[in-house]
Design a protein around this motif. Structure first.
Motif, PDB file in Angstrom:
ATOM      1  N   ILE A  36      49.321  45.058  29.390  1.00 13.60           N
ATOM      2  CA  ILE A  36      47.988  44.625  28.979  1.00 13.60           C
ATOM      3  C   ILE A  36      47.818  45.069  27.533  1.00 13.60           C
ATOM      4  O   ILE A  36      47.875  46.261  27.230  1.00 13.60           O
ATOM      5  N   ILE A  60      49.360  40.283  28.770  1.00  7.97           N
ATOM      6  CA  ILE A  60      47.995  39.746  28.786  1.00  7.97           C
ATOM      7  C   ILE A  60      47.262  40.233  27.544  1.00  7.97           C
ATOM      8  O   ILE A  60      47.265  41.436  27.256  1.00  7.97           O
ATOM      9  N   VAL A  63      41.725  41.345  25.553  1.00 11.26           N
ATOM     10  CA  VAL A  63      41.090  42.328  26.420  1.00 11.26           C
ATOM     11  C   VAL A  63      39.797  42.809  25.758  1.00 11.26           C
ATOM     12  O   VAL A  63      39.779  43.074  24.556  1.00 11.26           O
ATOM     13  N   ASN A  67      36.168  43.197  30.346  1.00 10.21           N
ATOM     14  CA  ASN A  67      37.165  42.729  31.332  1.00 10.21           C
ATOM     15  C   ASN A  67      38.327  43.706  31.547  1.00 10.21           C
ATOM     16  O   ASN A  67      39.172  43.469  32.401  1.00 10.21           O
ATOM     17  N   LEU A  71      41.009  43.443  34.655  1.00  7.52           N
ATOM     18  CA  LEU A  71      42.395  43.044  34.364  1.00  7.52           C
ATOM     19  C   LEU A  71      43.388  44.086  34.877  1.00  7.52           C
ATOM     20  O   LEU A  71      44.402  43.750  35.491  1.00  7.52           O
ATOM     21  N   GLU A  74      43.436  43.915  38.744  1.00  2.00           N
ATOM     22  CA  GLU A  74      44.101  42.704  39.241  1.00  2.00           C
ATOM     23  C   GLU A  74      45.606  42.830  39.124  1.00  2.00           C
ATOM     24  O   GLU A  74      46.347  42.528  40.052  1.00  2.00           O
ATOM     25  N   ARG A  75      46.078  43.290  37.965  1.00  2.00           N
ATOM     26  CA  ARG A  75      47.534  43.375  37.770  1.00  2.00           C
ATOM     27  C   ARG A  75      48.136  44.492  38.601  1.00  2.00           C
ATOM     28  O   ARG A  75      49.239  44.366  39.122  1.00  2.00           O
TER      29      ARG A  75
END
Ligand code: ADP
Ligand code: MG
Length: 230
Positions: A36, A60, A63, A67, A71, A74-75
Motif C-alpha cells: 500500500i 495500491i 491512499v 481510506n 484498504l 481489505e488487503r
C-alpha cells in the motif's frame, strides 16, 4: 494476515526502497503480497503502473486518511503480507497505518540524524500503543550500509540501540546499485539481469536474506499470538 509498515520521518533513508525490495522478493518467492503506497510521492505506485515488470506484487496507490484503514484491512484479509510505505512527516495516514500494523520497520542509515528520526517514530508508536492499548512490535532496519566494512559510527549506534533494548534486524539492506536501478528500470531484481549492474547477485542474495528474516519474524509473532489464545 500481517501488516508491516515502513516509517521514519527522515526522507531518503530507504523506506520505499526496502518496501519494494521486500515486496518484489516475497512475491517472486510465491507469497501473495500487496504494497500500500501511502506516500503522496507515489513512487511505488508509479513503479507498478508505469513500467512493464512482470513481478506479481500488487501495489495500491491513492491512499488518503479516510481510506487507509479500510484498504489495509481489505488487503490483510486476502494477502499473506501487506506492506505499507509511509510518508515522512507525521500525519493521520501515518498514525492510522501504525495503529493497524503488526510490525513497524524503521529504516535507518547508520548516521546520527537518522537515529533522531527513528526516535520520533518510536515516540509515535508509543502514543498509538497507549491509544489502542496494545503492543506494536517495532524494529530498526539498517539501510545503505557498506557490506564490506562496519564504520565506527555504525558500531556506536548499534551498541546504543542494544543498551536501550531496541531490536534491529540482523540483515541490513546494503548500499547496492541494483536497488537504485529497480526504480530507474521499473523492474524487479531478477529483471535487472539485462542491465549491466554491479554485484546484482549479491543484491539478490541480500534481498532474499532480508525476506527470510522478515518471514521468520512474522512466523514467530504468529506463534506467540496462537500461544496467547490457548
Ligand atoms: N540500499 C540502497 N542502495 C542503493 N540506493 C538506495 C538504497 N536505499 C535507498 N537508495 C536510494 O536512495 C534514495 C532514497 O531512498 P528511498 O527509498 O526513496 O527513501 P525514503 O522512502 O525513506 O524517502 C533513492 O534514490 C534510492 O534509490
Ligand atoms: Mg519513500
Amino acid at each position: 494476515m500481517p501488516v508491516v509498515s515502513f516509517a521514519n520521518p527522515k526522507g531518503g533513508v530507504g523506506k520505499s526502497t526496502t518496501a519494494l525490495v521486500l515486496g518484489t522478493t516475497l512475491a517472486n518467492a510465491g507469497h501473495k503480497v500487496t504494497i500500500i503506497d501511502a506516500d503522496p510521492r507515489q513512487v511505488l505506485h508509479y513503479w507498478r503502473t508505469s513500467g512493464t515488470s512482470k513481478n506479481p506484487v500488487n501495489v495500491i496507490g491513492n491512499v488518503t486518511e479516510s481510506n487507509v484503514i479500510r484498504l489495509i484491512q481489505e488487503r490483510a484479509a486476502i494477502d499473506e503480507v501487506v506492506l505499507v510505505d509511509l510518508e515522512g512527516t507525521a500525519s493521520l495516514v501515518l498514525s492510522r497505518a501504525i495503529s493497524r500494523s503488526d510490525l513497524i520497520l524503521i529504516p535507518m542509515q547508520a548516521a546520527s540524524l537518522d537515529a533522531l528520526g527513528a526516535g520520533e517514530v518510536l515516540g509515535l508508536i508509543e502514543q498509538e500503543e497507549e491509544a489502542y492499548n496494545r503492543k506494536i512490535d517495532a524494529r530498526i532496519i539498517f539501510t545503505r550500509t557498506n557490506p564490506a566494512i562496519t564504520t565506527k559510527i555504525e558500531r556506536q549506534i548499534i551498541d546504543s540501540l542494544k543498551n536501550q533494548g531496541r531490536p534491529h534486524l540482523k540483515t541490513h539492506l546494503f548500499q547496492r546499485q541494483a536497488y537504485n536501478a529497480m526504480f530507474a528500470a521499473l523492474a524487479d531484481l531478477d529483471e535487472l539481469v539485462d542491465y549491466d549492474i554491479a554485484n546484482l547477485n549479491k543484491a539478490q542474495k541480500n534481498a532474499s536474506d532480508l525476506a527470510d528474516e522478515l518471514v521468520s519474524i512474522l512466523a514467530e509473532q504468529q506463534a506467540h499470538e496462537e500461544n496467547d489464545h490457548v
